[in-house]
Design a protein around this motif. Structure first.
Motif, short mmCIF file in Angstrom:
data_model
loop_
_atom_site.label_atom_id
_atom_site.label_comp_id
_atom_site.label_asym_id
_atom_site.label_seq_id
_atom_site.Cartn_x
_atom_site.Cartn_y
_atom_site.Cartn_z
N ILE A 25 -22.24 -10.82 38.76
CA ILE A 25 -23.18 -11.18 38.61
C ILE A 25 -24.99 -10.38 39.07
N ALA A 26 -24.79 -10.28 39.45
CA ALA A 26 -25.41 -9.34 40.35
C ALA A 26 -25.67 -8.45 40.02
N THR A 27 -24.41 -7.16 39.52
CA THR A 27 -24.32 -5.96 39.30
C THR A 27 -24.86 -5.73 37.50
N ILE A 28 -24.47 -7.18 36.83
CA ILE A 28 -25.01 -7.18 35.65
C ILE A 28 -26.64 -7.33 34.98
N ILE A 29 -27.28 -8.28 36.43
CA ILE A 29 -28.38 -8.30 36.51
C ILE A 29 -29.27 -6.89 37.03
N ALA A 30 -28.98 -6.06 37.69
CA ALA A 30 -29.40 -4.66 37.86
C ALA A 30 -28.99 -3.73 37.11
N ILE A 31 -27.61 -4.06 36.29
CA ILE A 31 -27.63 -3.62 34.64
C ILE A 31 -28.57 -2.88 34.56
N GLY A 32 -29.18 -4.73 33.59
CA GLY A 32 -30.75 -5.11 32.83
C GLY A 32 -31.74 -4.62 33.56
N GLN A 33 -32.24 -4.51 34.90
CA GLN A 33 -33.35 -4.07 35.50
C GLN A 33 -33.29 -2.55 35.11
N GLU A 34 -32.28 -1.88 35.48
CA GLU A 34 -31.98 -0.75 35.08
C GLU A 34 -32.25 -0.21 33.35
N MET A 35 -31.62 -1.55 31.85
CA MET A 35 -31.89 -0.70 31.58
C MET A 35 -33.55 -1.06 31.03
N MET A 36 -33.84 -1.88 31.65
CA MET A 36 -35.55 -1.97 31.30
C MET A 36 -36.10 -0.79 31.71
N HIS A 37 -36.04 -0.58 32.97
CA HIS A 37 -37.04 0.58 33.99
C HIS A 37 -36.38 1.89 32.74
N ILE A 38 -35.68 2.47 32.00
CA ILE A 38 -35.21 2.77 31.29
C ILE A 38 -36.28 3.28 30.05
N VAL A 39 -35.94 1.69 29.41
CA VAL A 39 -37.06 1.06 27.47
C VAL A 39 -38.70 1.74 28.54
N ASN A 40 -38.62 1.28 29.39
CA ASN A 40 -40.31 1.29 29.55
C ASN A 40 -40.89 2.74 30.45
N VAL A 41 -40.12 3.77 30.70
CA VAL A 41 -40.16 4.68 30.68
C VAL A 41 -40.11 5.37 29.44
N LYS A 42 -39.48 5.41 28.40
CA LYS A 42 -38.89 5.33 27.45
C LYS A 42 -38.63 7.12 28.29
N ARG A 43 -37.15 6.91 28.79
CA ARG A 43 -36.76 8.02 28.86
C ARG A 43 -35.81 7.81 29.67
N VAL A 44 -34.19 8.94 29.61
CA VAL A 44 -33.52 8.61 29.98
C VAL A 44 -33.18 9.43 31.15
N MET A 45 -33.22 9.60 32.19
CA MET A 45 -32.90 10.77 32.98
C MET A 45 -31.68 11.01 34.15
N LEU A 46 -31.45 12.24 34.64
CA LEU A 46 -30.16 12.45 35.57
C LEU A 46 -29.96 10.90 35.87
N ALA A 47 -30.41 10.79 36.97
CA ALA A 47 -30.54 9.63 38.13
C ALA A 47 -30.13 8.14 37.33
N ASP A 48 -30.80 8.13 36.03
CA ASP A 48 -30.55 6.60 35.91
C ASP A 48 -29.27 6.62 35.22
N LEU A 49 -28.00 7.31 34.79
CA LEU A 49 -27.16 7.35 34.50
C LEU A 49 -25.68 7.05 34.90
N LEU A 50 -26.39 8.12 36.52
CA LEU A 50 -25.43 8.52 38.16
C LEU A 50 -26.08 6.49 38.15
N LEU A 51 -27.20 5.95 38.56
CA LEU A 51 -26.71 4.64 38.69
C LEU A 51 -26.27 3.59 37.65
N LEU A 52 -25.83 3.86 37.13
CA LEU A 52 -25.78 3.15 35.73
C LEU A 52 -24.02 3.20 35.67
#
Length: 141
Positions: A25-52
């Motif tokens: 559950i915590a990992t799925i929530i973290a994935i959701g938060q990271e996806m929201m961050h990507i949507v909010n900044v409207k940019r996908v960075m390499l660091a985001d992909l590595l975190l996912l």
């Protein structure tokens, strides 16, 4: 097996499964938060992909552990390698040379560790049918 051992083992299994569910559950929530961050900044960075990717590895590790009841030690090492790579990519400009060398050496040591573990698994497998039974390469019974 007496009654205390039976309930003790059962209790530990329940706690183990509850913690696996919490990690999932915590990992799925973290994935959701990271996806929201990507949507909010409207940019996908390499660091985001590595975190996912790290989150994906955590989910794969939980699934593997839930299915087999065993945790291959290589999976956390893979996660550590990706985490070190992500750290190096994100903070390389602000690091001094020795810190970069130390992180790179740590990554190489972890990669070598995976190779040694894998070699050990192939060349020195656990015996079938219990820990006291000797298995030779030519023994197929």
């Amino acid at each position: 097996m007496n009654l205390y051992q039976k309930y003790g083992v059962t209790s530990l299994k329940v706690v183990e499964h509850a913690i696996l569910i919490l990690i999932t559950i915590a990992t799925i929530i973290a994935i959701g938060q990271e996806m929201m961050h990507i949507v909010n900044v409207k940019r996908v960075m390499l660091a985001d992909l590595l975190l996912l990717f790290i989150y994906l590895e955590v989910l794969a590790m939980v699934a593997n552990y839930a299915e087999s009841g065993k945790l291959p030690i290589r999976m956390p090492i893979y996660i550590a390698i990706v985490a070190l790579a992500r750290y190096l990519i994100l903070d390389m400009k602000g690091m001094d040379d020795w810190k970069i060398v130390a992180i790179s050496a740590s990554t190489l040591i972890l990669a070598a560790t995976v190779l040694v573990i894998r070699y050990g698994q192939l060349e020195f497998p656990y015996p079938r049918g219990g820990k006291n039974r000797r298995i030779d390469n030519y023994d197929d019974d």
